[in-house]
Write a protein that holds these residues in place. Structure first.
Motif, PDB file in Angstrom:
ATOM      1  N   ALA A   1      72.227  64.358  79.658  1.00 30.07           N
ATOM      2  CA  ALA A   1      71.117  65.544  78.343  1.00 30.07           C
ATOM      3  C   ALA A   1      72.524  65.147  77.988  1.00 30.07           C
ATOM      4  O   ALA A   1      73.668  65.857  77.208  1.00 30.07           O
ATOM      5  CB  ALA A   1      71.370  66.557  78.946  1.00 30.07           C
TER       6      ALA A   1
ATOM      7  N   ASN B   1      74.297  65.608  84.869  1.00 35.43           N
ATOM      8  CA  ASN B   1      73.985  66.024  86.134  1.00 35.43           C
ATOM      9  C   ASN B   1      74.288  68.075  86.145  1.00 35.43           C
ATOM     10  O   ASN B   1      74.569  68.397  86.916  1.00 35.43           O
ATOM     11  CB  ASN B   1      74.220  65.656  86.984  1.00 35.43           C
ATOM     12  CG  ASN B   1      73.516  64.414  87.608  1.00 35.43           C
ATOM     13  OD1 ASN B   1      73.091  63.359  87.237  1.00 35.43           O
ATOM     14  ND2 ASN B   1      75.040  63.352  88.360  1.00 35.43           N
ATOM     15  N   GLN B   2      73.800  67.814  84.935  1.00 35.17           N
ATOM     16  CA  GLN B   2      73.978  68.911  84.807  1.00 35.17           C
ATOM     17  C   GLN B   2      74.812  70.134  84.541  1.00 35.17           C
ATOM     18  O   GLN B   2      75.736  71.091  84.503  1.00 35.17           O
ATOM     19  CB  GLN B   2      73.120  70.212  85.488  1.00 35.17           C
ATOM     20  CG  GLN B   2      71.267  69.744  85.209  1.00 35.17           C
ATOM     21  CD  GLN B   2      71.326  68.658  86.193  1.00 35.17           C
ATOM     22  OE1 GLN B   2      72.068  68.802  87.715  1.00 35.17           O
ATOM     23  NE2 GLN B   2      70.559  67.848  86.503  1.00 35.17           N
ATOM     24  N   VAL B   3      76.588  68.995  84.228  1.00 34.92           N
ATOM     25  CA  VAL B   3      77.321  69.855  83.454  1.00 34.92           C
ATOM     26  C   VAL B   3      78.334  69.021  82.790  1.00 34.92           C
ATOM     27  O   VAL B   3      78.294  67.581  82.401  1.00 34.92           O
ATOM     28  CB  VAL B   3      78.547  69.200  84.977  1.00 34.92           C
ATOM     29  CG1 VAL B   3      79.849  69.796  84.900  1.00 34.92           C
ATOM     30  CG2 VAL B   3      77.770  69.738  86.760  1.00 34.92           C
ATOM     31  N   LEU B   4      78.785  69.696  81.893  1.00 39.09           N
ATOM     32  CA  LEU B   4      79.164  69.678  80.424  1.00 39.09           C
ATOM     33  C   LEU B   4      80.538  68.218  80.781  1.00 39.09           C
ATOM     34  O   LEU B   4      81.438  68.531  81.990  1.00 39.09           O
ATOM     35  CB  LEU B   4      80.249  70.386  80.164  1.00 39.09           C
ATOM     36  CG  LEU B   4      79.087  71.438  79.614  1.00 39.09           C
ATOM     37  CD1 LEU B   4      80.085  72.172  78.105  1.00 39.09           C
ATOM     38  CD2 LEU B   4      78.115  70.261  77.929  1.00 39.09           C
TER      39      LEU B   4
ATOM     40  N   ALA C   1      75.789  66.539  79.040  1.00 41.29           N
ATOM     41  CA  ALA C   1      76.043  66.594  80.453  1.00 41.29           C
ATOM     42  C   ALA C   1      75.689  65.686  80.975  1.00 41.29           C
ATOM     43  O   ALA C   1      74.964  64.814  80.817  1.00 41.29           O
ATOM     44  CB  ALA C   1      75.002  67.852  80.043  1.00 41.29           C
TER      45      ALA C   1
ATOM     46  N   MET D   1      69.725  73.229  84.204  1.00 39.92           N
ATOM     47  CA  MET D   1      71.497  73.913  84.296  1.00 39.92           C
ATOM     48  C   MET D   1      71.289  74.769  83.336  1.00 39.92           C
ATOM     49  O   MET D   1      71.933  75.758  83.749  1.00 39.92           O
ATOM     50  CB  MET D   1      71.801  72.179  82.932  1.00 39.92           C
ATOM     51  CG  MET D   1      73.432  72.970  82.426  1.00 39.92           C
ATOM     52  SD  MET D   1      73.996  71.456  81.517  1.00 39.92           S
ATOM     53  CE  MET D   1      75.348  72.524  81.310  1.00 39.92           C
TER      54      MET D   1
ATOM     55  N   LYS E   1      72.394  77.126  86.573  1.00 36.33           N
ATOM     56  CA  LYS E   1      73.038  76.428  87.288  1.00 36.33           C
ATOM     57  C   LYS E   1      74.540  77.254  86.655  1.00 36.33           C
ATOM     58  O   LYS E   1      75.522  77.685  86.756  1.00 36.33           O
ATOM     59  CB  LYS E   1      73.242  75.703  86.475  1.00 36.33           C
ATOM     60  CG  LYS E   1      74.388  74.625  88.430  1.00 36.33           C
ATOM     61  CD  LYS E   1      73.475  73.544  88.000  1.00 36.33           C
ATOM     62  CE  LYS E   1      74.437  71.610  88.866  1.00 36.33           C
ATOM     63  NZ  LYS E   1      73.834  70.878  89.054  1.00 36.33           N
TER      64      LYS E   1
ATOM     65  N   TYR F   1      67.059  74.190  78.928  1.00 32.37           N
ATOM     66  CA  TYR F   1      67.160  73.045  79.702  1.00 32.37           C
ATOM     67  C   TYR F   1      67.562  73.556  81.399  1.00 32.37           C
ATOM     68  O   TYR F   1      67.970  73.933  81.447  1.00 32.37           O
ATOM     69  CB  TYR F   1      68.713  72.993  79.488  1.00 32.37           C
ATOM     70  CG  TYR F   1      69.061  71.167  80.622  1.00 32.37           C
ATOM     71  CD1 TYR F   1      68.340  70.827  80.946  1.00 32.37           C
ATOM     72  CD2 TYR F   1      70.433  70.980  79.629  1.00 32.37           C
ATOM     73  CE1 TYR F   1      68.471  69.450  82.321  1.00 32.37           C
ATOM     74  CE2 TYR F   1      71.246  70.210  80.799  1.00 32.37           C
ATOM     75  CZ  TYR F   1      69.800  69.025  81.777  1.00 32.37           C
ATOM     76  OH  TYR F   1      70.592  67.405  82.367  1.00 32.37           O
TER      77      TYR F   1
ATOM     78  N   GLU G   1      71.276  62.023  85.376  1.00 36.61           N
ATOM     79  CA  GLU G   1      70.144  63.307  84.461  1.00 36.61           C
ATOM     80  C   GLU G   1      71.447  63.209  83.607  1.00 36.61           C
ATOM     81  O   GLU G   1      71.964  63.946  83.530  1.00 36.61           O
ATOM     82  CB  GLU G   1      69.930  64.052  84.981  1.00 36.61           C
ATOM     83  CG  GLU G   1      68.442  64.807  84.007  1.00 36.61           C
ATOM     84  CD  GLU G   1      68.271  65.758  84.382  1.00 36.61           C
ATOM     85  OE1 GLU G   1      67.478  65.818  85.088  1.00 36.61           O
ATOM     86  OE2 GLU G   1      68.640  67.328  84.315  1.00 36.61           O
TER      87      GLU G   1
END
Lengths: 83, 157, 157, 83
Positions: free
Chosen positions: A75, A58-61, A56, B56, B59, B53, A73
């Motif tokens: 992950a 910035n928290q988007v896949l 991911a 995330m 969200k 996480y 960021e």
């Protein structure tokens, strides 16, 4: 430029860290994965193309072609198993 | 809409009562509770630790609920997912959907669970008699997610 | 299995807690609550009276639950249907299904509701601004029942 | 022989009774309905073949050909609307 990289679950254990800040010259998720694989056998094994894991940004896949910029960021984690 | 990720337990009746408040059009509430059960892949499970996480997880749950609300006539939704150490019989996850009509409520509740299982960044580590192990993701969960992608809004089962 | 027809209200959390007790294989509980909502067929509804055929209603509910339990892997089921006078927001019906896996629980819960709506001998008389009226049965409820008859046990949506 | 007949909801109101015990010589649900229709206009209208209603014999849904025997409990009611 610096980016933040987070690891979760099995990957967190295998890599012995939950997160790190690292220098990374502008590129893609694919380029970051290649850089990480070069760290040694555990990294190259866990992040090999035939392993099942997710990235991911910035928290988007994301996928291998997703661009990474300063301050992002990233992950990296195994398939999710909540619920 | 209420979406929380928390270590503490929840009370289904309290959550359902809150969901109902101020929604006089609600004729149907479909809900789901996921529990720590005693067996998984053939081994006895005594406890588990749930990791997520944080930046995330909520969200993604929001995104999933939005998809359900765009697809059906929904009044309100509550999603609670727990993290940390849980033992046999503990509640893990709660989803409740309020709607005017039951079919919308059922479908939305099941879609939210199916998407949560395959997209929300939570990971379970089980304690079994054979030691600790990370739970493997299931192909059947991915199949469940895919089943929603090629179906019309109100379709036969 | 617990099936009751009663005038008194019920508490969903108590019912769910009882359903879970002694079922350590239960990993999923799907439940449904039907409520008196403020509108039906375009008119404002303030209250209703629910009549039933006492010698037959619990019997039919038992038959419906048996069908669900033969069709899916179910641990336990609770069905509560209220009768008598109910007002806006009151709980009418409760169905909860405990199973090892969520898909079985969801399908069984929805089938029980769909069959209950079309086979269990209950009748609603609504109080509206235009006076009292017997609720008409809906073709969509019959469609919902029929949708279960030609589908395989575990099928795509 | 005697049978018990129950009426529910709209039919209970239309017929002005919730139940009755009545003599009925052995026959079918269809024969009982014909007998009831002969009671007058309200009965013939409510129980006409094009009306939507259900008949149960001893708490099990029946059709016109279902036999009725002494002591049976027959219920006649509109389509159900619970849940």
């Amino acid at each position: 430029m610096n980016i933040k990289v987070l690891y979760f679950a099995r990957l967190r254990e295998k890599f012995g860290r939950a997160e790190e800040s690292m220098p990374f010259s502008a590129g893609t998720v694919g380029a970051l994965l290649e850089l990480l694989r070069n760290r040694g056998p555990v990294w190259s094994e866990q992040l090999s193309a035939d392993r099942n894991y997710r990235v991911a940004v910035n928290q988007v896949l994301a996928d291998a072609s997703t661009p990474i910029k300063a301050g992002d960021e990233i992950a990296i984690f195994p398939p999710v198993t909540g619920g | 809409m209420k979406i929380t990720v928390q270590e503490t337990d929840f009370d289904a009746a309290t959550e359902i009562a809150e969901l109902r408040a101020n929604h006089s059009r609600t004729g149907a509430i479909a809900s789901f509770i996921g529990l720590v059960r005693d067996h998984n892949d053939g081994d006895a499970v005594t406890a588990m630790t749930l990791e997520h996480y944080p930046a995330m997880s909520a969200k993604v749950l929001h995104d999933i609920v939005e998809q359900a609300m765009q697809r059906w006539q929904i009044e309100d939704v509550t999603v609670i997912h727990r993290t940390g150490r849980l033992v046999l019989g503990d509640q893990i996850v709660f989803v409740a959907v309020a709607a005017a009509h039951r079919h919308d409520a059922f479908l939305a509740c099941e879609l939210i669970m199916d998407f949560l299982k395959t997209a929300a960044p939570f990971w379970k580590k089980e304690q079994t008699a054979q030691g600790e192990r990370w739970v493997e993701s299931r192909a059947t969960d991915e199949d469940a997610r895919l089943s929603w992608l090629d179906s019309s809004d109100i379709s036969a089962r």
